[in-house]
Design a protein around this motif. Structure first.
Motif, PDB file in Angstrom:
ATOM      1  N   VAL A 239     -17.138 -48.358 -50.719  1.00  0.00           N
ATOM      2  CA  VAL A 239     -17.086 -47.313 -51.741  1.00  0.00           C
ATOM      3  C   VAL A 239     -15.772 -46.530 -51.698  1.00  0.00           C
ATOM      4  CG1 VAL A 239     -19.580 -47.060 -51.731  1.00  0.00           C
ATOM      5  CG2 VAL A 239     -18.197 -45.556 -50.307  1.00  0.00           C
ATOM      6  N   LEU A 240     -14.924 -46.830 -50.705  1.00  0.00           N
ATOM      7  CA  LEU A 240     -13.703 -46.043 -50.533  1.00  0.00           C
ATOM      8  C   LEU A 240     -12.778 -46.062 -51.750  1.00  0.00           C
ATOM      9  CD1 LEU A 240     -12.862 -46.678 -46.775  1.00  0.00           C
ATOM     10  CD2 LEU A 240     -14.156 -44.836 -47.820  1.00  0.00           C
ATOM     11  N   PRO A 241     -12.653 -47.209 -52.449  1.00  0.00           N
ATOM     12  CA  PRO A 241     -11.749 -47.203 -53.626  1.00  0.00           C
ATOM     13  C   PRO A 241     -12.140 -46.175 -54.683  1.00  0.00           C
ATOM     14  CG  PRO A 241     -12.381 -49.438 -53.053  1.00  0.00           C
ATOM     15  CD  PRO A 241     -13.181 -48.552 -52.174  1.00  0.00           C
ATOM     16  N   LEU A 242     -13.385 -45.718 -54.659  1.00  0.00           N
ATOM     17  CA  LEU A 242     -13.821 -44.754 -55.672  1.00  0.00           C
ATOM     18  C   LEU A 242     -13.432 -43.321 -55.311  1.00  0.00           C
ATOM     19  CD1 LEU A 242     -17.406 -46.211 -56.099  1.00  0.00           C
ATOM     20  CD2 LEU A 242     -15.585 -46.319 -57.801  1.00  0.00           C
ATOM     21  N   CYS A 243     -12.949 -43.125 -54.084  1.00  0.00           N
ATOM     22  CA  CYS A 243     -12.633 -41.771 -53.632  1.00  0.00           C
ATOM     23  C   CYS A 243     -11.157 -41.471 -53.845  1.00  0.00           C
ATOM     24  CB  CYS A 243     -12.975 -41.622 -52.158  1.00  0.00           C
ATOM     25  SG  CYS A 243     -14.676 -42.055 -51.803  1.00  0.00           S
ATOM     26  N   ASP A 244     -10.861 -40.169 -54.017  1.00  0.00           N
ATOM     27  CA  ASP A 244      -9.479 -39.773 -54.248  1.00  0.00           C
ATOM     28  C   ASP A 244      -8.654 -39.828 -52.958  1.00  0.00           C
ATOM     29  OD1 ASP A 244      -9.740 -39.004 -57.076  1.00  0.00           O
ATOM     30  OD2 ASP A 244     -11.147 -37.541 -56.260  1.00  0.00           O
ATOM     31  N   ARG A 245      -9.281 -39.491 -51.865  1.00  0.00           N
ATOM     32  CA  ARG A 245      -8.600 -39.492 -50.567  1.00  0.00           C
ATOM     33  C   ARG A 245      -9.567 -40.015 -49.534  1.00  0.00           C
ATOM     34  NH1 ARG A 245      -6.559 -34.077 -48.280  1.00  0.00           N
ATOM     35  NH2 ARG A 245      -7.835 -33.078 -49.886  1.00  0.00           N
ATOM     36  N   VAL A 246      -9.062 -40.687 -48.509  1.00  0.00           N
ATOM     37  CA  VAL A 246      -9.902 -41.124 -47.405  1.00  0.00           C
ATOM     38  C   VAL A 246      -9.319 -40.556 -46.112  1.00  0.00           C
ATOM     39  CG1 VAL A 246     -10.839 -43.090 -46.152  1.00  0.00           C
ATOM     40  CG2 VAL A 246     -10.452 -43.257 -48.617  1.00  0.00           C
ATOM     41  N   LEU A 247     -10.138 -39.838 -45.383  1.00  0.00           N
ATOM     42  CA  LEU A 247      -9.664 -39.226 -44.136  1.00  0.00           C
ATOM     43  C   LEU A 247     -10.459 -39.792 -42.972  1.00  0.00           C
ATOM     44  CD1 LEU A 247      -9.485 -35.509 -45.332  1.00  0.00           C
ATOM     45  CD2 LEU A 247      -7.587 -37.115 -45.126  1.00  0.00           C
ATOM     46  N   TYR A 248      -9.834 -39.834 -41.816  1.00  0.00           N
ATOM     47  CA  TYR A 248     -10.495 -40.344 -40.612  1.00  0.00           C
ATOM     48  C   TYR A 248     -10.606 -39.227 -39.605  1.00  0.00           C
ATOM     49  CZ  TYR A 248     -10.008 -44.900 -42.647  1.00  0.00           C
ATOM     50  OH  TYR A 248     -10.116 -45.968 -43.491  1.00  0.00           O
ATOM     51  N   LEU A 249     -11.792 -39.092 -39.047  1.00  0.00           N
ATOM     52  CA  LEU A 249     -12.031 -38.049 -38.047  1.00  0.00           C
ATOM     53  C   LEU A 249     -11.716 -38.650 -36.678  1.00  0.00           C
ATOM     54  CD1 LEU A 249     -13.002 -35.144 -37.839  1.00  0.00           C
ATOM     55  CD2 LEU A 249     -15.325 -35.979 -37.671  1.00  0.00           C
ATOM     56  N   GLU A 250     -10.621 -38.160 -36.081  1.00  0.00           N
ATOM     57  CA  GLU A 250     -10.208 -38.697 -34.779  1.00  0.00           C
ATOM     58  C   GLU A 250      -9.772 -37.554 -33.881  1.00  0.00           C
ATOM     59  OE1 GLU A 250      -8.500 -43.093 -35.939  1.00  0.00           O
ATOM     60  OE2 GLU A 250      -7.116 -41.580 -35.166  1.00  0.00           O
ATOM     61  N   ASN A 251     -10.208 -37.571 -32.649  1.00  0.00           N
ATOM     62  CA  ASN A 251      -9.852 -36.540 -31.665  1.00  0.00           C
ATOM     63  C   ASN A 251     -10.034 -35.128 -32.213  1.00  0.00           C
ATOM     64  OD1 ASN A 251      -9.075 -38.583 -29.865  1.00  0.00           O
ATOM     65  ND2 ASN A 251      -7.084 -38.704 -30.916  1.00  0.00           N
ATOM     66  N   GLY A 252     -11.059 -34.937 -32.948  1.00  0.00           N
ATOM     67  CA  GLY A 252     -11.371 -33.601 -33.436  1.00  0.00           C
ATOM     68  C   GLY A 252     -10.561 -33.162 -34.630  1.00  0.00           C
ATOM     69  N   GLY A 253      -9.768 -34.035 -35.189  1.00  0.00           N
ATOM     70  CA  GLY A 253      -8.998 -33.649 -36.374  1.00  0.00           C
ATOM     71  C   GLY A 253      -9.129 -34.694 -37.463  1.00  0.00           C
ATOM     72  N   LEU A 254      -8.666 -34.364 -38.680  1.00  0.00           N
ATOM     73  CA  LEU A 254      -8.741 -35.304 -39.811  1.00  0.00           C
ATOM     74  C   LEU A 254      -7.349 -35.887 -40.074  1.00  0.00           C
ATOM     75  CD1 LEU A 254     -11.072 -33.352 -42.246  1.00  0.00           C
ATOM     76  CD2 LEU A 254     -11.547 -35.550 -41.174  1.00  0.00           C
ATOM     77  N   ILE A 255      -7.279 -37.220 -40.123  1.00  0.00           N
ATOM     78  CA  ILE A 255      -5.995 -37.892 -40.309  1.00  0.00           C
ATOM     79  C   ILE A 255      -6.078 -38.766 -41.554  1.00  0.00           C
ATOM     80  CG2 ILE A 255      -4.349 -39.511 -39.300  1.00  0.00           C
ATOM     81  CD1 ILE A 255      -5.883 -38.734 -36.597  1.00  0.00           C
ATOM     82  N   GLU A 256      -5.020 -38.739 -42.342  1.00  0.00           N
ATOM     83  CA  GLU A 256      -5.013 -39.566 -43.547  1.00  0.00           C
ATOM     84  C   GLU A 256      -4.364 -40.905 -43.213  1.00  0.00           C
ATOM     85  OE1 GLU A 256      -4.258 -38.731 -48.260  1.00  0.00           O
ATOM     86  OE2 GLU A 256      -3.925 -37.191 -46.754  1.00  0.00           O
ATOM     87  N   ARG A 257      -5.012 -41.997 -43.633  1.00  0.00           N
ATOM     88  CA  ARG A 257      -4.422 -43.330 -43.423  1.00  0.00           C
ATOM     89  C   ARG A 257      -4.265 -43.979 -44.771  1.00  0.00           C
ATOM     90  NH1 ARG A 257      -8.171 -46.289 -39.286  1.00  0.00           N
ATOM     91  NH2 ARG A 257      -8.203 -44.794 -37.581  1.00  0.00           N
ATOM     92  N   LYS A 258      -3.132 -44.620 -44.966  1.00  0.00           N
ATOM     93  CA  LYS A 258      -2.918 -45.281 -46.255  1.00  0.00           C
ATOM     94  C   LYS A 258      -3.282 -46.758 -46.142  1.00  0.00           C
ATOM     95  CE  LYS A 258      -1.697 -41.859 -48.750  1.00  0.00           C
ATOM     96  NZ  LYS A 258      -2.508 -41.400 -49.858  1.00  0.00           N
TER      97      LYS A 258
END
Lengths: 375, 226
Positions: free
Chosen positions: B207-226
């Motif tokens: 379902v990710l292609p339907l979202c505007d942004r995808v963030l990953y929760l890692e080490n207590g923070g949110l990181i954007e991956r392209k």
């Protein structure tokens, strides 16, 4: 409100089952209460029917009519304080009699009263007794079942005195035995025979009674206590509960009633507690979407209220039906004031039963809604 | 562009067998109006904690949550209840509808809790059910609905009080691929059209292609991956 009613509509079976249990318990509560009241009345009807506030009895008589001896003097002293109109002498004696021409003995209570005074019961059949006549008595209707009719001659076993039944009265009894009313003259006659037989050293020149019925206010009561050193002023309620067998009978019935209240409270407590635990994730969801705890608590309380009130209403109808088919010998008395009191106690106990669930509801965390897979 | 949901320097720790475990560490997130953000991460990475904090269910140990620019820290339980009712729309795993309420009653309940005017509520329910294609199911109980329908009712319920923020907790977990796609597409559309800030925690990569942004929760923070 919204949730409570819709839930009960949806899970009908579950709530109908619990309401049937509640209905039966409520019915039993009302029935036993009616029986207790009925027995209480049947036991002490004559005393309860008396329009007195207090009874003057001898000191150390333990509030018992049959143990107390009061002289004419006390009667006069009492009249001077509360007024002649508000004082009536009363003689009480439990005895065994035979009816002339009949086999078998009867246990009755003789009540010596002034036929012109306010202790005189209402006549339902025959002719009333008068203050001047002799040898005439009024008897309780129940004696009809033992073959007593108008004109039957009754013989007192202890004294050998004979009286003729001149009329009948309704609902008059003392310690479950039917009452027989005689006038003061016959009463004194009876006293004399008894005293000569016991060959008491005391000379009884005055008339004696067992008690004096008075209508007194608090102030007059205090005055009476002060003046009458050898007597005790007993309230009507105390006098009634000192009637032999009264306290014991009422005690066991009241224990049943109290237990029924506790049982109904526990049945509801367990039912709602289990249901609440089952629904705890649902309550979590509701809290998560912004339902206040107070709303959920009210919802549970409302369900309990609806169940107990509903069962009460139906059980009252059932009681009406039951009352109409009960045999007349069964003492059953349920006044609307008793019903109101019992019903409110029942509802209050039911609400007390829901407290456990209410506590549970307040403990449920909205947080649990996140990361759960099942509803 | 307005940010309806802002998380500033969120830190949260758990006591776990005597050891302090930092779940979220200076987490920052801004979600703008009309945007659907997906948050991915392995189990135990703190997704539920993150969602609970964003949804005013859990008070973070540090940092601020702003809903429509207003901070929600330091509020009492009742105030938080009201904030959840009016500002946040939750969509849970497997819908979590109330089993004894019909579809339209699920929405009426939310309207009642929010003291919404009856006529207005009826109108809004009709609108929402129309929009989500549920009109023909309005008097069905949840157990008669399909998984996709249930999740659509959950979306309607979340939108009922016109919240600022939509928070979805793995909404596709109990759905098959195409139903899952439908639900997320609907979520994205509603967020865009109604100007909500939407956050979806998910495992479902389809379902990710339907979202505007995808963030990953890692080490207590949110990181954007392209």
């Amino acid at each position: 409100m919204y949730l409570a009613i819709r839930e009960m509509r949806f899970v009908k079976v579950r709530y109908s089952l619990i309401s049937i249990i509640m209905l039966l318990v409520a019915f039993l509560v009302l029935f036993v209460t009616g029986l207790a009241r009925g027995l209480a009345y049947d036991n002490a009807a004559s005393i309860q029917n008396m329009d007195a506030t207090h009874f003057i009895m001898e000191k150390d008589s333990n509030h018992r009519f049959t143990r107390s001896q009061i002289s004419e003097q006390v009667l006069l002293q009492a009249s001077s304080i509360v007024g002649e109109d508000d004082v009536q002498p009363l003689g009480v004696k439990m005895t065994t009699m035979t009816a002339e021409g009949k086999i078998g003995k009867l246990d009755v209570t003789l009540l010596g009263i002034n036929p012109e005074g306010w202790l005189m019961p209402k006549l339902t059949e025959g002719a009333a007794i008068t203050a001047t006549g002799t040898g005439q008595v009024l008897v309780d209707r129940k004696l009809k079942d033992s073959g007593i009719g108008l004109g039957t001659v009754l013989i007192d076993q202890a004294s050998g005195l004979k009286w003729t039944v001149s009329g009948f009265v309704n609902h008059e009894s003392f310690s479950h035995s039917p009452a027989v009313f005689l006038n003061e003259h016959d009463w004194q006659q009876l006293q004399l025979t008894t005293i000569t037989r016991t060959s008491s050293a005391t000379k009884w020149t005055d008339s004696t009674y067992n008690a004096v019925a008075v209508k007194a206010n608090t102030h007059q009561k205090e005055q009476l206590t002060a003046v009458l050193a050898d007597a005790e002023i007993v309230t009507k309620a105390d006098a009634v509960s000192a009637i032999p067998g009264y306290k014991e009978e009422q005690g066991s019935l009241w224990m049943m009633i109290i237990f029924l209240f506790i049982i109904s409270s526990f049945v509801l407590a367990v039912f709602f507690y289990v249901i609440t635990i089952q629904k705890s994730s649902q309550f979590g969801i509701l809290k998560a979407i912004g339902t206040r705890t107070g709303y959920l608590v009210r919802s549970v309380a409302l369900q309990v209220l609806l169940l107990s009130a509903g069962s009460l209403v139906v059980s009252m109808l059932l009681i009406q039906v039951t009352e109409s088919i009960l045999p007349s010998g069964m003492p059953f008395l349920l006044q609307s004031s008793t019903i109101a009191l019992t019903s409110s106690a029942f509802v209050i106990m039911s609400l007390a039963g829901s407290l456990l669930s209410v506590w549970k509801v307040t403990k449920i965390e909205a947080l649990d809604a996140i990361g759960r897979t099942a509803a | 562009m307005r940010h309806r949901l802002i998380l500033n320097n969120i830190t949260h720790t758990f006591e776990d067998g005597g050891i302090q475990r930092t779940v979220l560490n200076n987490l920052n997130l801004q979600v703008s109006e009309g945007e659907l953000v997906a948050v991915m991460g392995p189990s135990g990475s703190g997704k539920s904690t993150f969602l609970s904090i964003a949804g005013a269910l859990l008070d973070p140990k540090g940092g601020v949550v702003l809903l429509d620019g207003e901070s929600i820290s330091g509020k009492n339980k009742q105030e938080l209840s009201d904030i959840r009712l009016h500002k946040i729309g939750f969509i849970f795993q497997s819908a979590n509808l109330i089993p004894y309420l019909k579809v339209e009653e699920q929405l009426t309940l939310v309207a009642k809790l929010g003291n919404m005017n009856k006529r207005k509520a009826a109108e809004r329910i009709r609108e929402l059910l129309d929009m989500l294609g549920l009109n023909h199911r309005r008097s069905a109980y949840p157990d008669k609905l399909s998984g996709g329908e249930r999740q659509r009712v959950a979306i309607a319920r979340a939108l009922m009080n016109d919240p600022a923020v939509l928070l979805a907790d793995e909404p596709t977990a109990s759905l098959d691929a195409s139903r899952g796609m439908d639900v997320v597409r609907m979520l994205a559309e509603e967020a865009r059209e109604l100007g909500k800030s939407a956050v979806m925690v998910t495992h479902d990569e389809r379902v990710l292609p339907l979202c505007d942004r995808v963030l990953y929760l890692e080490n207590g923070g949110l990181i954007e991956r392209k």
